[in-house]
Each structure stands twice: as C-alpha cells, then as structure tokens.
Design an enzyme around this catalytic site. Structure first.
Site, PDB file in Angstrom:
ATOM      1  CG  MET A  33      -8.317   7.413   2.207  1.00 34.87           C
ATOM      2  SD  MET A  33      -7.332   7.464   3.702  1.00 34.87           S
ATOM      3  CE  MET A  33      -6.771   5.765   3.762  1.00 34.87           C
ATOM      4  CG  HIS A  39      -3.887  -1.484  -1.733  1.00 32.45           C
ATOM      5  ND1 HIS A  39      -5.013  -2.177  -2.115  1.00 32.45           N
ATOM      6  CD2 HIS A  39      -4.292  -0.659  -0.732  1.00 32.45           C
ATOM      7  CE1 HIS A  39      -6.049  -1.794  -1.385  1.00 32.45           C
ATOM      8  NE2 HIS A  39      -5.631  -0.857  -0.535  1.00 32.45           N
ATOM      9  CG  MET A  80     -11.403   3.571   1.691  1.00 31.76           C
ATOM     10  SD  MET A  80      -9.852   3.481   2.571  1.00 31.76           S
ATOM     11  CE  MET A  80      -8.718   3.637   1.192  1.00 31.76           C
ATOM     12  CG  HIS A 116      -9.343   0.491  -0.931  1.00 29.37           C
ATOM     13  ND1 HIS A 116      -8.797   0.310   0.324  1.00 29.37           N
ATOM     14  CD2 HIS A 116     -10.693   0.462  -0.763  1.00 29.37           C
ATOM     15  CE1 HIS A 116      -9.773   0.178   1.211  1.00 29.37           C
ATOM     16  NE2 HIS A 116     -10.932   0.280   0.578  1.00 29.37           N
ATOM     17  CG  MET A 118     -12.069  -2.431   4.545  1.00 29.38           C
ATOM     18  SD  MET A 118     -10.500  -2.173   3.699  1.00 29.38           S
ATOM     19  CE  MET A 118      -9.543  -1.317   4.961  1.00 29.38           C
ATOM     20  CB  SER A 163      -0.916   0.018   1.226  1.00 26.59           C
ATOM     21  OG  SER A 163      -1.523   1.291   1.306  1.00 26.59           O
ATOM     22  CG  ASP A 204      -5.206   2.625   0.585  1.00 31.61           C
ATOM     23  OD1 ASP A 204      -6.177   1.857   0.487  1.00 31.61           O
ATOM     24  OD2 ASP A 204      -4.082   2.253   0.979  1.00 31.61           O
ATOM     25  CG  ASP A 260      -6.614  -2.655   2.796  1.00 28.78           C
ATOM     26  OD1 ASP A 260      -5.516  -2.469   3.351  1.00 28.78           O
ATOM     27  OD2 ASP A 260      -7.214  -1.773   2.137  1.00 28.78           O
TER      28      ASP A 260
HETATM   29  C1  DX5 Z   1      -6.606   1.687   5.269  1.00 34.08           C
HETATM   30  C2  DX5 Z   1      -6.153   1.423   3.869  1.00 34.08           C
HETATM   31  C3  DX5 Z   1      -5.084   0.409   3.809  1.00 34.08           C
HETATM   32  C4  DX5 Z   1      -3.825   0.810   4.526  1.00 34.08           C
HETATM   33  C5  DX5 Z   1      -3.235  -0.432   5.070  1.00 34.08           C
HETATM   34  O1  DX5 Z   1      -7.700   2.517   5.249  1.00 34.08           O
HETATM   35  O2  DX5 Z   1      -7.228   0.951   3.061  1.00 34.08           O
HETATM   36  O3  DX5 Z   1      -4.809  -0.009   2.489  1.00 34.08           O
HETATM   37  O4  DX5 Z   1      -2.901   1.467   3.706  1.00 34.08           O
HETATM   38  O5  DX5 Z   1      -2.141  -0.088   5.827  1.00 34.08           O
HETATM   39  P1  DX5 Z   1      -1.507  -1.056   6.910  1.00 34.08           P
HETATM   40  O6  DX5 Z   1      -1.039  -2.279   6.182  1.00 34.08           O
HETATM   41  O7  DX5 Z   1      -0.418  -0.241   7.490  1.00 34.08           O
HETATM   42  O8  DX5 Z   1      -2.595  -1.404   7.908  1.00 34.08           O
HETATM   43 ZN    ZN Z   2      -6.701  -0.012   1.101  1.00 31.95          ZN
END
Ligand code: DX5
Ligand code: ZN
Length: 215
Positions: free
Chosen positions: A35, A31, A66, A64, A135, A6, A33, A173
C-alpha cells in the site's frame, strides 16, 4: 480451494515466526499487501520487506499492489520474489499492457477490482489474466466487514470465466471468515485471502486447516 493468508495481519515484529507457521500449515500462497498511502489511505511495506519474506517463504508469493502507477515497479517486484502480481484495475490506464508486461516478466498476472468497480472492466482482458481478484472490502485495512454485493460480482465473473478463460482463478480478498467461506466456494471462488480471521485466531494453523477443508 486455495488459501492465501494475508501477512498484513501478521506480527511485524516477528514475521519469521508467522512465515514458518504458514509454511507448515495447509495454506497455499502468501498474500502480501503493498500500500502506497495514495491509492489507499494506508502505507504497509515494499520490496525490501518482501525480499526478506522470500528468504523464508516456501510457498508462492501472491503480491497485491494497492499503488498508483504499478507499471513502474513490475520488474522490481519480480526481482524480490513475487510469483503472482496483482494490480488494481482503477490504477491502470493501460491495463492490457500492464498485464502483458507482468506475464512477460515471468509472473502470473492478476487484476483486482474495488467493490464499486464493475466486472465488465476486465471483460476485454480476461484472457490476459491468470487471476481476477474481487475486493470484498474497500482496500486499505485488514479486519473490515465483508460486502455482500460481492456474490453478485462473482456470478458475473463466472459467466466470463466459463466463456473466455476456464483456467482463470477467482480470488476474493477482504472480510473472509469461516462463516462466509462455504458460500464463496459454492459461488465458484478458487482462492480465499484471509488476514484477521487467521492471525487473530488463537490457533492460526488450525483456522487455515478449517478454511482449507471447505469444498
Ligand atoms: C485489504 C487487503 C487485504 C487484507 C485482508 O486492503 O488487500 O488483503 O489484508 O484482511 P482481512 O482478511 O482481515 O479482511
Ligand atoms: Zn490484499
């Protein structure tokens, strides 16, 4: 086991170096993220950054989302280079439509479930999914602690996978470490996302290799 580092935990001041590290490592996907500060209490980055990541990344981008109302941005994430596009089930009023739209746009479609969201929420769209992501932390931040109830959800999802969509990839994840990775593999997980475990290690590439060796 597919490994998806990630980039949320990468060095944003020198992303290119971390992208090259992942390119040369045993990792399978990036990966990424996204947000929006509304669906989750944090803001990360959006399409402009992803388009720059795409210039250097030599492996598929697992994006991903969010964010609320992801339908508005499906084409736009395709255009900046997403290969797999995963939406949060809780953010989709018409999940079947959203997943179908993602596939029609030429990407693999993923549905992600928050820790409190039951597996039955994807039962009637499981054939419309290439990936279901569980998750194992509340989304929003890297470096959180793995929620143990995740194993129960993986067992439930395995039943649906075997019955309706044997090709489905199960992705986990949040809070993945070298300590829980083997158990996740034994439960049937196909893709492990790891941020903090990889990027806070003094040898990220070796950590990826160690995760990759789990089978
Ligand atoms: C959290 C993200 C993850 C995050 C995971 O909201 O969706 O992808 O980056 O990070 P770690 O592996 O540090 O929990
Ligand atoms: Zn993620």
């Amino acid at each position: 086991m597919l490994i998806a580092p990630s980039l949320l935990s990468a060095n944003f001041a020198n992303l290119q170096a971390d992208i090259e590290m992942v390119n040369q490592s045993a990792a399978d996907w990036f990966h990424i993220d996204v947000m929006d500060g509304v669906f989750v209490p944090n803001i990360s980055f959006g399409q402009p950054i992803i388009s720059h990541i795409k210039k250097y990344a030599k492996k598929p981008l697992d994006v991903h989302l969010m964010i609320i109302d992801p339908d508005r941005y499906i084409e736009s994430f395709k255009s900046v280079g997403a290969d797999i596009l995963t939406v949060q089930v809780e953010a989709c009023t018409h999940l079947h439509r959203t997943l179908t739209h993602i596939r029609q746009s030429g990407m693999k479609a993923g549905a992600s479930l928050n820790p409190h969201t039951p597996i039955c929420m994807v039962e009637n769209v499981i054939e419309n999914c290439d990936v279901v992501m569980i998750m194992s932390v509340n989304p929003g931040f890297g470096g959180q602690k793995f929620i143990e109830n995740t194993y129960r959800k993986i067992e439930e999802l395995m039943v649906l996978k075997n019955k309706y969509n044997p090709d489905l990839l199960i992705e986990v994840d949040g809070g993945v470490t070298l300590e829980n990775a083997q158990k996740l593999c034994d439960f049937g997980v196909n893709v492990l996302v790891a941020g903090n475990t990889i990027f806070s290690n003094e040898n990220p590439s070796k950590m990826i290799e160690q995760l990759k060796q789990i089978s």
